[in-house]
Design an enzyme around this catalytic site. Structure first.
Site, PDB file in Angstrom:
ATOM      1  CG  PHE A   1       1.173   9.014   5.837  1.00 58.85           C
ATOM      2  CD1 PHE A   1       1.845   9.106   7.043  1.00 58.85           C
ATOM      3  CD2 PHE A   1       1.181  10.114   4.988  1.00 58.85           C
ATOM      4  CE1 PHE A   1       2.507  10.269   7.399  1.00 58.85           C
ATOM      5  CE2 PHE A   1       1.832  11.283   5.332  1.00 58.85           C
ATOM      6  CZ  PHE A   1       2.502  11.365   6.541  1.00 58.85           C
TER       7      PHE A   1
ATOM      8  N   GLY B   1       0.807  -1.215   0.000  1.00 56.29           N
ATOM      9  CA  GLY B   1       0.000   0.000   0.000  1.00 56.29           C
ATOM     10  C   GLY B   1       0.838   1.261   0.000  1.00 56.29           C
ATOM     11  CB  CYS B   2      -0.323   4.739   0.445  1.00 54.44           C
ATOM     12  SG  CYS B   2      -1.660   4.703  -0.766  1.00 54.44           S
ATOM     13  CG  PHE B   3       3.117   1.574   4.507  1.00 54.21           C
ATOM     14  CD1 PHE B   3       4.251   0.774   4.490  1.00 54.21           C
ATOM     15  CD2 PHE B   3       1.882   0.959   4.660  1.00 54.21           C
ATOM     16  CE1 PHE B   3       4.163  -0.607   4.616  1.00 54.21           C
ATOM     17  CE2 PHE B   3       1.770  -0.415   4.789  1.00 54.21           C
ATOM     18  CZ  PHE B   3       2.915  -1.199   4.766  1.00 54.21           C
ATOM     19  CB  ALA B   4       5.231   0.130   0.129  1.00 57.10           C
TER      20      ALA B   4
END
Length: 389
Positions: free
Chosen positions: A373, A163-166
């Site tokens: 995040f 997801g977006c934190f990666a």
């Protein structure tokens, strides 16, 4: 005979991990956000829902996005009408597309990074590939290795569905690899395509509509290594430290589930509040050892999950508007590209810094932070040190 400690020391780099090159890529299909509500409701055969369409139009208007890039064209959607329904079984068709297109888009970004790096691709020792979609065996890392013609002995790491934190995760892993393996050169690629998440609207699941208004496609790539070769490799940012944490009381705030209908997302309304009220703690833990406590004295690269997150972080920390300039620019031009976003922002910042005549790649400042995040809620905090352009 050498000792174990002597052998281990000889295997490690001397200097910090450094970003040596950056490349980005998008599909050619550019979408105008101001016209997207009309297009989306027409292509999904949802014109019989005028009130929902107006809600979606307002979401698009408030997104602060001007353009996005998408692999899904109108022709492709007409060939796959199940994608346009809200919950139609369609995973096989989606999977057939993403397992091929995710590595291809990643290849474009990787080639641009390799070209800027200026070294032969045979010197790449490690590959980190990250994507939210297209789980397969062998994976996208294997396909990219073949597409680029990397050495068969390259050490590969495949990260699916983070997801977006990666975007922060891959830099944390690249830092450890570069610093603990002498002469390592790590190719990092984040490639994201929304084929797996596109679907028609539904009155009872507005969180799905939020994703349709925000997400776009893109791939970012960086080369990371320690001890740059003088005269050949040009360092851009040093990766000083990296940390990951799960925010308290955030279970279920962002969830993604792979089903027969594709990847479904569920968002709670208080995601911006959860992030903004916890971000100071991550900053203090990261920068206290450096003696830094003025958050306006550092440069900022924050995953642009959406304008509400950026607005609340800005307010919570009393950030000057220009602190999130590069972040907002990428959101405006590309939308939310999940893990690839922060790599686009790194690229935007170093280019803008050079154009504006700043003394460093970080808007003239020495120290900076990169935030990711995403689901969990998980936060990645990466401390960066800029260098002269």
């Amino acid at each position: 005979m050498v000792t174990v400690n002597e052998f281990r020391k000889a295997q490690r780099a001397e200097g910090p991990a450094t970003v040596l090159a950056i490349g980005t890529a998008t599909p050619p299909n550019c979408v105008d956000q101001s016209a997207y509500a009309d297009y989306y409701f027409r292509i999904t055969n949802s014109e019989d829902k005028p009130e929902l369409k107006e809600k979606f139009r307002r979401m698009c208007e408030k997104s602060m996005i001007n353009t996005r890039y998408m692999h899904l064209t109108e022709d492709l959607l007409k060939q796959n009408p199940s994608f346009c329904e809200y919950m139609a079984s369609s995973l096989d068709a989606r999977q057939d597309i993403v397992v091929n297109e995710v590595p291809k888009l990643g290849k474009e970004a990787a080639l641009r990074a390799i070209k800027e790096w200026g070294q032969p691709k045979s010197k790449i020792t490690h590959l980190i590939f990250c994507t939210t979609s297209g789980v397969d065996m062998p994976g996208a890392d294997f396909r990219l290795t073949k597409l680029l013609g990397l050495r068969p002995s390259v050490k590969r790491f495949m990260m699916y569905q983070q997801g977006c934190f990666a975007g922060g995760t891959v830099l944390r892993l690249a830092k450890d690899l570069a610093e603990n393996n002498k002469n390592a050169r790590v190719l990092v690629v984040c490639s994201e395509i929304t084929v797996i998440t596109f679907r028609g609207p539904n009155d009872t699941h507005l969180d799905s509509l939020v994703g349709q208004a925000l997400f776009g496609d893109g791939a970012g790539a960086v080369i990371v290594g320690s001890d740059p070769v003088i005269g050949i490799e040009k360092p851009l940012f040093e990766i000083v430290s990296a940390a990951q944490t799960i925010l308290p009381d955030s279970d279920g705030a962002i969830d993604g589930h792979l089903r027969e209908v594709g990847l479904t997302f569920h968002l709670l309304k208080d995601v911006p509040g959860l992030i903004s009220k916890n971000i100071r703690k991550s900053l203090v833990e990261a920068f206290k050892p450096l003696g830094i406590s003025d958050w306006n004295s550092i440069f900022w690269i924050a995953h642009p999950g959406g304008p509400a997150i950026l607005d609340q972080v800005e307010t919570e920390l009393s950030l000057k508007p220009e602190k999130l300039k590069s972040t907002r620019q990428v959101l405006r031009d590309y939308g939310n590209m999940s893990s690839a976003c922060v790599l686009f922002i790194l690229d935007e910042m170093r280019k803008a810094s050079a154009k504006d005549g700043h003394r460093t790649t970080g808007e003239g400042l020495d120290w900076g932070v990169l935030f990711g995040f995403g689901p969990g809620l998980t936060v990645e905090t990466v401390v960066l040190h800029s260098v002269p352009p």
